[in-house]
Design a protein around this motif. Structure first.
Motif, PDB file in Angstrom:
ATOM      1  N   VAL A  32     -32.688 -20.038  -5.994  1.00 40.87           N
ATOM      2  CA  VAL A  32     -32.062 -21.131  -6.413  1.00 40.87           C
ATOM      3  C   VAL A  32     -33.111 -22.040  -7.067  1.00 40.87           C
ATOM      4  O   VAL A  32     -32.927 -22.568  -8.148  1.00 40.87           O
ATOM      5  CB  VAL A  32     -31.526 -21.830  -4.897  1.00 40.87           C
ATOM      6  CG1 VAL A  32     -31.638 -23.502  -5.182  1.00 40.87           C
ATOM      7  CG2 VAL A  32     -30.458 -21.213  -4.135  1.00 40.87           C
ATOM      8  N   VAL A  33     -34.389 -21.768  -6.556  1.00 42.98           N
ATOM      9  CA  VAL A  33     -35.479 -22.457  -7.195  1.00 42.98           C
ATOM     10  C   VAL A  33     -35.636 -21.927  -8.750  1.00 42.98           C
ATOM     11  O   VAL A  33     -35.938 -22.698  -9.558  1.00 42.98           O
ATOM     12  CB  VAL A  33     -36.900 -22.203  -6.468  1.00 42.98           C
ATOM     13  CG1 VAL A  33     -37.931 -22.703  -7.121  1.00 42.98           C
ATOM     14  CG2 VAL A  33     -36.652 -22.796  -5.106  1.00 42.98           C
ATOM     15  N   ALA A  34     -35.483 -21.001  -9.113  1.00 46.92           N
ATOM     16  CA  ALA A  34     -35.556 -20.159 -10.357  1.00 46.92           C
ATOM     17  C   ALA A  34     -34.333 -20.757 -11.124  1.00 46.92           C
ATOM     18  O   ALA A  34     -34.800 -21.102 -12.306  1.00 46.92           O
ATOM     19  CB  ALA A  34     -35.526 -18.692 -10.113  1.00 46.92           C
ATOM     20  N   ALA A  35     -33.345 -20.810 -10.537  1.00 50.97           N
ATOM     21  CA  ALA A  35     -32.111 -21.388 -11.335  1.00 50.97           C
ATOM     22  C   ALA A  35     -32.471 -22.971 -11.627  1.00 50.97           C
ATOM     23  O   ALA A  35     -32.075 -23.120 -12.873  1.00 50.97           O
ATOM     24  CB  ALA A  35     -30.846 -21.139 -10.571  1.00 50.97           C
ATOM     25  N   VAL A  36     -32.843 -23.611 -10.676  1.00 51.11           N
ATOM     26  CA  VAL A  36     -33.155 -24.869 -10.855  1.00 51.11           C
ATOM     27  C   VAL A  36     -34.098 -25.169 -12.012  1.00 51.11           C
ATOM     28  O   VAL A  36     -33.902 -26.102 -13.069  1.00 51.11           O
ATOM     29  CB  VAL A  36     -33.371 -25.686  -9.814  1.00 51.11           C
ATOM     30  CG1 VAL A  36     -33.898 -27.158  -9.748  1.00 51.11           C
ATOM     31  CG2 VAL A  36     -32.217 -25.868  -8.762  1.00 51.11           C
ATOM     32  N   ALA A  37     -35.087 -24.285 -11.850  1.00 52.57           N
ATOM     33  CA  ALA A  37     -36.218 -24.561 -12.871  1.00 52.57           C
ATOM     34  C   ALA A  37     -35.751 -24.116 -14.381  1.00 52.57           C
ATOM     35  O   ALA A  37     -35.994 -24.893 -15.221  1.00 52.57           O
ATOM     36  CB  ALA A  37     -37.424 -23.434 -12.593  1.00 52.57           C
TER      37      ALA A  37
END
Length: 184
Positions: A32-37
């Motif tokens: 999720v963090v990678a997708a948001v970034a």
């Protein structure tokens, strides 16, 4: 007789479905963090070409007194425009790469969560008492479960990305207007 007060909602009634999903699927947090970034960088790269167009106009109008001259330390108009063009190409490359990465990350996340929820749901349904299955229409139950999981998968695949993209666009464009009005 009513006392005039409403009962306080329980913790389960006030809990957010997204918060529950976040807690339940902890192992997907890095994804999720990678997708948001990736979505955030993509949105920034999506906004930058318009700014670079303004910088190019500034170079043409002001020449050696332009923002690009100050930023890059180059006074020649042609050299400034070449630098702005090169930065613009780099921004478009970054925008394309992060768009593809965000798309892959969100789709992979959506499919993984969908798979986990289907397995958990069907495992739970198998553990239910036989009397529960006898009292409910199996086709209706499967249809409701399948539709709910599909809606969540569609939200994670496209909806979350669109919401983030819109949010960051508003933030970045607002920051540009604020910075422009401050400098003027």
């Amino acid at each position: 007789m009513s006392t005039g007060t409403t009962p306080r909602p329980t913790a389960a009634e006030t809990s957010s479905p997204l918060r529950d999903l976040w807690r339940h699927h902890r192992r997907y947090r890095p994804r999720v963090v990678a997708a948001v970034a990736a979505t955030t960088v993509n949105t920034a790269a999506d906004v930058l070409p318009e700014l670079l167009l303004g910088v190019a106009v500034d170079v043409v109008v002001r020449g050696s007194d332009s923002f690009a001259s100050t930023l890059f330390g180059v006074e020649d108009r042609f050299s400034q425009l070449v630098i702005v063009a090169a930065v613009n190409v780099a921004v478009w490359v970054i925008e394309s790469i992060t768009d593809y990465a965000a798309s892959l990350l969100w789709r992979g996340l959506a499919q993984a969560v969908e798979h986990d929820l289907r397995v958990e749901t069907y495992t739970n349904m198998q553990d239910l008492d036989v009397s529960w299955h006898e009292g409910s229409a199996p086709g209706r139950v499967l249809s409701v479960v399948s539709d709910d999981v599909n809606q969540l998968e569609r939200f994670l695949d496209t909806g979350a990305r669109v919401i983030l993209h819109t949010f960051w666009t508003v933030v970045f464009v607002g920051a540009v207007f604020a910075a422009t009005s401050w400098t003027l």
